[in-house]
Design a protein around this motif. Structure first.
Motif, short mmCIF file in Angstrom:
data_model
loop_
_atom_site.label_atom_id
_atom_site.label_comp_id
_atom_site.label_asym_id
_atom_site.label_seq_id
_atom_site.Cartn_x
_atom_site.Cartn_y
_atom_site.Cartn_z
N GLU A 60 1.53 1.24 4.03
CA GLU A 60 1.65 2.55 3.40
C GLU A 60 1.86 2.33 1.91
OE1 GLU A 60 2.15 5.92 1.89
OE2 GLU A 60 4.10 4.94 1.94
N PRO A 61 0.79 2.50 1.10
CA PRO A 61 0.86 2.13 -0.32
C PRO A 61 1.83 2.96 -1.17
CG PRO A 61 -1.24 3.16 0.17
CD PRO A 61 -0.53 2.99 1.48
N ALA A 62 2.02 4.23 -0.87
CA ALA A 62 2.90 5.06 -1.69
C ALA A 62 4.34 4.54 -1.66
CB ALA A 62 2.86 6.52 -1.24
N GLN A 63 4.77 4.01 -0.52
CA GLN A 63 6.13 3.47 -0.39
C GLN A 63 6.15 1.94 -0.44
OE1 GLN A 63 8.53 5.23 2.77
NE2 GLN A 63 6.97 6.81 2.98
N GLU A 64 4.96 1.33 -0.58
CA GLU A 64 4.82 -0.13 -0.56
C GLU A 64 5.52 -0.70 0.67
OE1 GLU A 64 6.26 -1.32 -4.44
OE2 GLU A 64 4.24 -1.09 -5.27
N LEU A 65 5.15 -0.16 1.82
CA LEU A 65 5.82 -0.46 3.07
C LEU A 65 4.82 -0.96 4.10
CD1 LEU A 65 8.71 -0.02 4.25
CD2 LEU A 65 7.87 2.15 5.11
#
Length: 106
Positions: A60-65
């Motif tokens: 999940e790129p927005a949270q770098e997760l």
């Protein structure tokens, strides 16, 4: 040509994460692959020792997760494990049967 067969691929920024079964111990591992150099940079990127039955991964790129799904033997409810993009374990959630995808709401 590489010495393993990929069972899953997930894009994470400029790398690809490749899940595969290690033939020596039959455990799922995640390798980090650099498409620019066409080299595997880390054959054991995440510690999956807490995962009983690997069911998939998502970034999940927005949270770098990075999220790993554990089907927990396919007989009971599963788990979601969260890792930072550096591969550091963050937390674990108990979820429903055989988790296989995550939907993020923003």
């Amino acid at each position: 040509s590489y010495a393993f067969e990929a069972s899953g691929i997930e894009k994470m920024e400029n790398s690809l994460l490749i899940s595969y079964t290690n033939p020596s111990n039959q455990q799922t591992q995640i390798a980090r692959f650099n498409p620019q150099s066409e080299q595997i940079e880390d054959t054991d990127f995440l510690d999956l020792s807490a995962v009983q039955t690997f069911a998939g991964m998502q970034y999940e790129p927005a949270q770098e997760l990075l999220v790993v799904m554990d089907a927990n033997g396919y007989t009971t409810t599963g788990y979601i494990l969260e890792f930072s993009k550096a591969g550091i374990f963050k937390q674990k959630y108990h979820v429903g049967l055989i988790p296989n995808s995550i939907i993020y709401y923003e």
